[in-house]
Enzyme design. Structure first.
Site, mmCIF file in Angstrom:
data_model
loop_
_atom_site.group_PDB
_atom_site.id
_atom_site.type_symbol
_atom_site.label_atom_id
_atom_site.label_comp_id
_atom_site.label_asym_id
_atom_site.label_seq_id
_atom_site.Cartn_x
_atom_site.Cartn_y
_atom_site.Cartn_z
ATOM 1 N N ARG A 15 -1.225 9.134 1.499
ATOM 2 C CA ARG A 15 -2.608 9.554 1.256
ATOM 3 C C ARG A 15 -2.805 11.061 1.209
ATOM 4 O O ARG A 15 -3.587 11.555 0.405
ATOM 5 C CB ARG A 15 -3.496 9.024 2.362
ATOM 6 N N GLU A 57 0.840 -1.196 0.000
ATOM 7 C CA GLU A 57 0.000 0.000 0.000
ATOM 8 C C GLU A 57 0.873 1.242 0.000
ATOM 9 O O GLU A 57 2.075 1.169 0.290
ATOM 10 C CB GLU A 57 -0.926 0.004 1.229
ATOM 11 N N HIS A 113 -9.326 10.116 2.865
ATOM 12 C CA HIS A 113 -8.982 9.047 1.927
ATOM 13 C C HIS A 113 -9.138 9.600 0.523
ATOM 14 O O HIS A 113 -10.152 10.226 0.219
ATOM 15 C CB HIS A 113 -9.903 7.839 2.120
ATOM 16 N N ARG A 145 -1.437 9.133 9.337
ATOM 17 C CA ARG A 145 -1.390 7.680 9.550
ATOM 18 C C ARG A 145 -0.891 6.970 8.294
ATOM 19 O O ARG A 145 -1.385 7.224 7.192
ATOM 20 C CB ARG A 145 -2.794 7.180 9.869
ATOM 21 N N HIS A 148 -11.489 10.122 6.448
ATOM 22 C CA HIS A 148 -11.286 8.674 6.571
ATOM 23 C C HIS A 148 -10.757 8.231 7.929
ATOM 24 O O HIS A 148 -11.115 7.168 8.417
ATOM 25 C CB HIS A 148 -10.314 8.246 5.482
HETATM 26 C C1 LIG Z 1 -13.973 2.321 5.194
HETATM 27 C C2 LIG Z 1 -12.794 2.143 6.099
HETATM 28 C C3 LIG Z 1 -11.730 1.345 5.709
HETATM 29 C C4 LIG Z 1 -10.630 1.173 6.554
HETATM 30 N N1 LIG Z 1 -9.614 0.342 6.171
HETATM 31 C C5 LIG Z 1 -8.583 0.100 7.023
HETATM 32 C C6 LIG Z 1 -7.567 -0.844 6.711
HETATM 33 O O1 LIG Z 1 -7.591 -1.476 5.658
HETATM 34 N N2 LIG Z 1 -6.568 -1.038 7.612
HETATM 35 C C7 LIG Z 1 -6.503 -0.365 8.806
HETATM 36 O O2 LIG Z 1 -5.567 -0.585 9.582
HETATM 37 N N3 LIG Z 1 -7.472 0.518 9.130
HETATM 38 C C8 LIG Z 1 -8.505 0.758 8.283
HETATM 39 N N4 LIG Z 1 -9.486 1.642 8.630
HETATM 40 C C9 LIG Z 1 -9.434 2.257 9.965
HETATM 41 C C10 LIG Z 1 -9.828 1.220 11.004
HETATM 42 O O3 LIG Z 1 -10.927 0.472 10.527
HETATM 43 C C11 LIG Z 1 -10.212 1.893 12.312
HETATM 44 O O4 LIG Z 1 -9.231 2.807 12.699
HETATM 45 C C12 LIG Z 1 -10.370 0.859 13.424
HETATM 46 O O5 LIG Z 1 -11.254 -0.158 13.020
HETATM 47 C C13 LIG Z 1 -10.882 1.524 14.676
HETATM 48 O O6 LIG Z 1 -11.195 0.529 15.608
HETATM 49 P P1 LIG Z 1 -11.706 0.919 17.055
HETATM 50 O O7 LIG Z 1 -11.839 -0.352 17.796
HETATM 51 O O8 LIG Z 1 -10.841 1.995 17.594
HETATM 52 O O9 LIG Z 1 -13.143 1.588 16.773
HETATM 53 P P2 LIG Z 1 -14.417 1.058 15.957
HETATM 54 O O10 LIG Z 1 -14.184 -0.209 15.244
HETATM 55 O O11 LIG Z 1 -14.906 2.222 15.161
HETATM 56 O O12 LIG Z 1 -15.453 0.746 17.110
HETATM 57 C C14 LIG Z 1 -15.980 1.764 17.912
HETATM 58 C C15 LIG Z 1 -16.902 1.125 18.914
HETATM 59 O O13 LIG Z 1 -17.273 2.082 19.889
HETATM 60 C C16 LIG Z 1 -18.659 2.062 20.069
HETATM 61 N N5 LIG Z 1 -19.080 3.384 20.541
HETATM 62 C C17 LIG Z 1 -18.800 4.600 20.024
HETATM 63 N N6 LIG Z 1 -19.377 5.567 20.750
HETATM 64 C C18 LIG Z 1 -20.035 4.949 21.752
HETATM 65 C C19 LIG Z 1 -20.858 5.397 22.820
HETATM 66 N N7 LIG Z 1 -21.114 6.684 23.025
HETATM 67 N N8 LIG Z 1 -21.386 4.475 23.643
HETATM 68 C C20 LIG Z 1 -21.171 3.146 23.482
HETATM 69 N N9 LIG Z 1 -20.407 2.673 22.489
HETATM 70 C C21 LIG Z 1 -19.846 3.562 21.632
HETATM 71 C C22 LIG Z 1 -19.206 1.693 18.720
HETATM 72 O O14 LIG Z 1 -20.524 1.208 18.846
HETATM 73 C C23 LIG Z 1 -18.208 0.621 18.312
HETATM 74 O O15 LIG Z 1 -18.543 -0.603 18.922
HETATM 75 C C24 LIG Z 1 -10.598 1.833 7.790
HETATM 76 C C25 LIG Z 1 -11.661 2.640 8.182
HETATM 77 C C26 LIG Z 1 -12.754 2.787 7.348
HETATM 78 C C27 LIG Z 1 -13.894 3.663 7.788
#
Ligand SMILES: Cc1cc2nc3c(=O)[nH]c(=O)nc-3n(C[C@H](O)[C@H](O)[C@H](O)COP(=O)(O)OP(=O)(O)OC[C@H]3O[C@@H](n4cnc5c(N)ncnc54)[C@H](O)[C@@H]3O)c2cc1C
Length: 533
Positions: free
Chosen positions: A290, A111, A243, A386, A351
């Site tokens: 990016r 990538e 993105h 990032r 993104h």
């Molecule tokens: C389309 C897309 C593609 C991506 N592709 C990649 C990739 O290929 N590789 C990579 O490394 N990263 C990628 N990313 C980034 C990566 O997906 C995220 O940074 C990562 O998944 C974040 O994980 P997290 O556990 O921090 O939060 P999330 O997976 O966003 O989870 C957040 C959690 O918090 C909960 N929550 C939020 N607010 C509250 C609240 N007030 N009360 C209770 N619960 C709450 C939500 O319900 C959810 O369960 C991508 C992101 C997107 C949007």
């Protein structure tokens, strides 16, 4: 009131990784505001970065991360994450994530910004497979209680101890201890208090602050806003990653076209002349980081008055394209675009949120008892930008590190004191839901126009004024009416927008993702923007 050993807010990659480690010894409650898989994790397409290729080294991954991050990264954090990446991949494989293989070894894609093939993946839907495996393991664990549709409103601190009044909430909690959270149950409409000896924020990013975003609807910066209100420092919020390639479609505003399409040879072209324009902007062309690609597209779109540019991989063998991008290919076909034969219209979209709650290497925040991990945190890994596929990795490494820190310190954590129940005096239902919708749309639009890819002092000042107006309106609304999930999110979006603008105004240079036309130069010394409540 419910009491658990540890409370985790968020069921994505970060939250569930921590839950599974903690559950070896402790009872854990995990809240999610919608369905368990509704965060960004399930949407991740590309994959997870790890040094596994022959000839690749930790030093190379560290160097690539710091180059992308504009030198703002904290080196010890980068080393920590990169060196723990291979074991994180092994753990996920152990949970049953079916990573793609070739000739008996993991298949690695390349990538933008990575000097080697380094991305472990499950076709082009890695996040979905990871999220599924984590939920399956968490559901099966007797020490983990999963509570979807439970929206955290505010952290519970010493100010909420029984015997205190709501008036005592004014002021700041700096130096106070966190005991849990008040959360709105979207199914019963009641607010519950969940207390624990330790609380972990794993609430994801704040993409929905912007009109165009690839993030799911719930990415409203809740954890960042809650931690700030409770008195924790927040840093580097000006670094919003856009993105470069989101499908341009007025109905479907958040279909991301993965970086891997460019990694596997896709070209960016002007729809007017067919010119491949990236070589004019950077010698790495489509494989530049990016921010450079997004700014180049933004520049061409504004210069020529276009709605979109083209991303074209139709010169590759159709079987190769279908095999590498089965999900995107299918999804585009359903929208009338055959990527094996024609170019894809794309625009940049918000993104990734690089900034967040300031943490140390164990995920600890400023507030005793409170940890933050994953996209809601600022660990020092990403710096000013990032590097692709480092973010899921950060979730796994910090999910594990925070859990191990809690286990190691468990005997020092006091049991929660009696806590005041949620104040039910705001019992009136609002008769003007339109206020929420109007403010939500207004906020996202001016953040897009004034605090987007290219910023100026004047635009930031305009945004700050508008935020002030909306904040007064929403706070008044919040004080008078019964909470709803939409109101909680709007209040957090506004708080997060304010933090983004405050950070952007504080940075008097351009670096990484933050580009201000009034300060186009980069200072020789890299400094974090640390906001103190
Ligand atoms: C389309 C897309 C593609 C991506 N592709 C990649 C990739 O290929 N590789 C990579 O490394 N990263 C990628 N990313 C980034 C990566 O997906 C995220 O940074 C990562 O998944 C974040 O994980 P997290 O556990 O921090 O939060 P999330 O997976 O966003 O989870 C957040 C959690 O918090 C909960 N929550 C939020 N607010 C509250 C609240 N007030 N009360 C209770 N619960 C709450 C939500 O319900 C959810 O369960 C991508 C992101 C997107 C949007």
């Amino acid at each position: 009131m419910t009491e658990h050993d540890v409370l985790i807010i968020g069921s994505g990659a970060a939250g569930l990784t921590a839950a599974l480690v903690l559950a070896e010894r402790l009872k854990v409650l995990v809240l999610a505001k919608g369905a368990l898989d509704a965060g960004s994790t399930a949407w991740a397409q590309g994959g997870i970065a790890a040094v596994l290729d022959e000839g690749d080294t930790f030093d190379d991954h560290i160097r690539d991360t710091i180059i992308a991050g504009g030198g703002l990264n904290r080196r010890e954090t980068v080393e920590f994450v990169v060196e723990h990446a291979p074991e994180a991949i092994l753990r996920l494989a152990g949970l049953g994530v079916p990573f793609n293989e070739e000739a008996g070894t993991l298949h690695l894609t390349r990538e933008g910004g990575h000097s080697h093939r380094r991305i472990v993946h499950v076709d082009d839907a890695t996040g979905f497979a990871v999220q599924e495996a984590l939920i399956t393991a968490a559901r099966a664990h007797p020490n983990i209680v999963l509570r979807p549709h439970s929206v955290a409103i505010d952290l519970v601190t010493d100010r909420h101890r029984a015997g205190t009044s709501r008036q005592s909430e004014a002021g700041t909690d700096v130096g106070q201890r966190v005991w849990g959270v008040y959360a709105f149950d979207a199914q019963t409409g009641k607010v519950e208090c969940h207390v624990a000896r330790s609380t972990i924020l794993a609430t994801g990013g704040a993409g929905r602050t912007y009109l165009f975003s690839t993030a799911p609807r719930g990415a409203t910066g809740d954890g960042i806003a809650m931690a700030w209100r409770a008195g924790a420092r927040v840093s580097n919020m000006e670094f919003m990653q856009f993105h470069p390639t989101c499908l341009y479609n007025l109905e479907v505003k958040n279909l991301l076209i993965t970086e891997a399409v460019r990694g596997e040879g896709g070209h960016l072209r002007l729809p007017t002349t067919g010119e491949r324009f990236m070589p004019r902007f950077d010698p790495r062309a489509e494989l530049a980081p990016r921010d450079i690609v997004a700014r180049a597209i933004d520049h061409e779109i504004k210069r020529l008055g276009l709605d979109f540019v083209h991303l074209d991989i139709s010169h590759k063998d159709p079987d190769f394209v279908r095999a590498h991008f089965p999900n995107i290919h299918e999804r585009l076909l359903s929208l009338g675009i055959d990527m094996t034969r024609q170019p894809i219209p794309v625009v940049p979209a918000q993104h990734y949120t690089c900034g967040g709650v300031l943490i140390d290497q164990a995920g600890r925040t400023d507030l005793a008892g409170l940890y933050a991990i994953g996209e809601c945190s600022e660990s020092g890994l990403h710096g000013a930008n990032r590097l692709a596929s480092n973010s899921l990795l950060e979730c796994f490494v910090f999910g594990d590190a925070s859990a191990r820190d809690i286990l190691a310190r468990w005997d020092d954590f006091a049991a929660p004191p009696p806590i005041r129940p949620w104040d039910e005096s705001r019992v009136t239902d609002s008769d003007e839901e339109v206020v929420i919708k109007q403010n939500w749309t207004e906020l996202r639009r001016f953040m897009w126009n004034y605090v987007g890819i290219v910023r100026t002092n004047k635009r930031l000042e305009r945004a700050a004024h508008r935020i002030e107006l909306l904040k007064n309106e929403v706070n008044e609304y919040y004080d008078h009416f019964r909470v709803t999930a939409d109101l909680i999110e709007l209040r957090n979006l506004l708080q997060t927008a304010e933090l983004i603008v405050m950070s952007a105004r504080a940075r008097r240079e351009s670096r990484g993702l933050h580009f201000n036309q009034d300060y186009p130069a980069t200072h020789p010394a890299a400094r974090d923007t640390v906001l103190v409540p």
